[in-house]
Design a protein around this motif. Structure first.
Motif, PDB file in Angstrom:
ATOM      1  N   GLY A 101       1.363  -2.577  -0.010  1.00 31.69           N
ATOM      2  CA  GLY A 101       0.836  -3.916  -0.248  1.00 31.69           C
ATOM      3  C   GLY A 101      -0.140  -3.960  -1.413  1.00 31.69           C
ATOM      4  N   LEU A 102      -0.993  -2.955  -1.511  1.00 30.29           N
ATOM      5  CA  LEU A 102      -1.955  -2.907  -2.608  1.00 30.29           C
ATOM      6  C   LEU A 102      -1.282  -2.656  -3.957  1.00 30.29           C
ATOM      7  CD1 LEU A 102      -4.903  -0.874  -1.074  1.00 30.29           C
ATOM      8  CD2 LEU A 102      -4.833  -3.315  -1.614  1.00 30.29           C
ATOM      9  N   SER A 103      -0.114  -2.036  -3.931  1.00 27.42           N
ATOM     10  CA  SER A 103       0.553  -1.706  -5.196  1.00 27.42           C
ATOM     11  C   SER A 103       1.331  -2.887  -5.770  1.00 27.42           C
ATOM     12  CB  SER A 103       1.490  -0.523  -4.998  1.00 27.42           C
ATOM     13  OG  SER A 103       2.617  -0.909  -4.227  1.00 27.42           O
ATOM     14  N   MET A 104       1.469  -3.945  -5.001  1.00 29.57           N
ATOM     15  CA  MET A 104       2.233  -5.111  -5.466  1.00 29.57           C
ATOM     16  C   MET A 104       1.307  -6.108  -6.164  1.00 29.57           C
ATOM     17  SD  MET A 104       4.831  -6.032  -2.456  1.00 29.57           S
ATOM     18  CE  MET A 104       5.166  -4.802  -1.231  1.00 29.57           C
ATOM     19  N   PRO A 105       1.825  -6.755  -7.203  1.00 28.69           N
ATOM     20  CA  PRO A 105       1.001  -7.770  -7.897  1.00 28.69           C
ATOM     21  C   PRO A 105       0.786  -8.997  -7.034  1.00 28.69           C
ATOM     22  CG  PRO A 105       3.172  -7.587  -8.927  1.00 28.69           C
ATOM     23  CD  PRO A 105       3.096  -6.583  -7.822  1.00 28.69           C
TER      24      PRO A 105
END
Length: 76
Positions: free
Chosen positions: A72-76
C-alpha cells in the motif's frame, strides 16, 4: 449462505505493481494465480479465488506480516 467476492482486474494489477516495487518476482505470482497480462481493463472481473492466491504467492517470497502495508505504501 456463502457470498462470493468479485475481484476487479485493475485492483489485482495495482497490487502486482506494488509487489514489483518491493522487488518480488511478479511473473511467479502471475503463474501461480493463472493471471493474464491484461489487468488494465476496468470492466474485467477476476474469480474470487485470485485474491487470496495472489497474496499467498507473494508471502512465499516475502513472509512478513506487514506485506500488505508495504504494498500500500509503495503505490502512488
Amino acid at each position: 449462505m456463502t457470498t462470493r467476492s468479485l475481484v476487479p482486474a485493475v485492483s489485482a494489477g495495482a497490487v502486482l505493481h506494488g509487489l514489483t516495487s518491493l522487488g518480488l518476482d511478479v511473473d511467479r505470482v502471475r503463474v501461480s494465480c493463472d493471471l493474464a497480462d491484461d489487468l488494465d481493463d476496468p470492466t474485467r472481473i477476476l474469480p474470487d479465488k485470485v485474491w487470496p492466491a495472489m497474496w499467498a504467492a507473494a508471502r512465499e517470497q516475502r513472509p512478513v506480516p506487514e506485506l500488505a502495508f508495504e504494498v500500500g505504501l509503495s503505490m502512488p
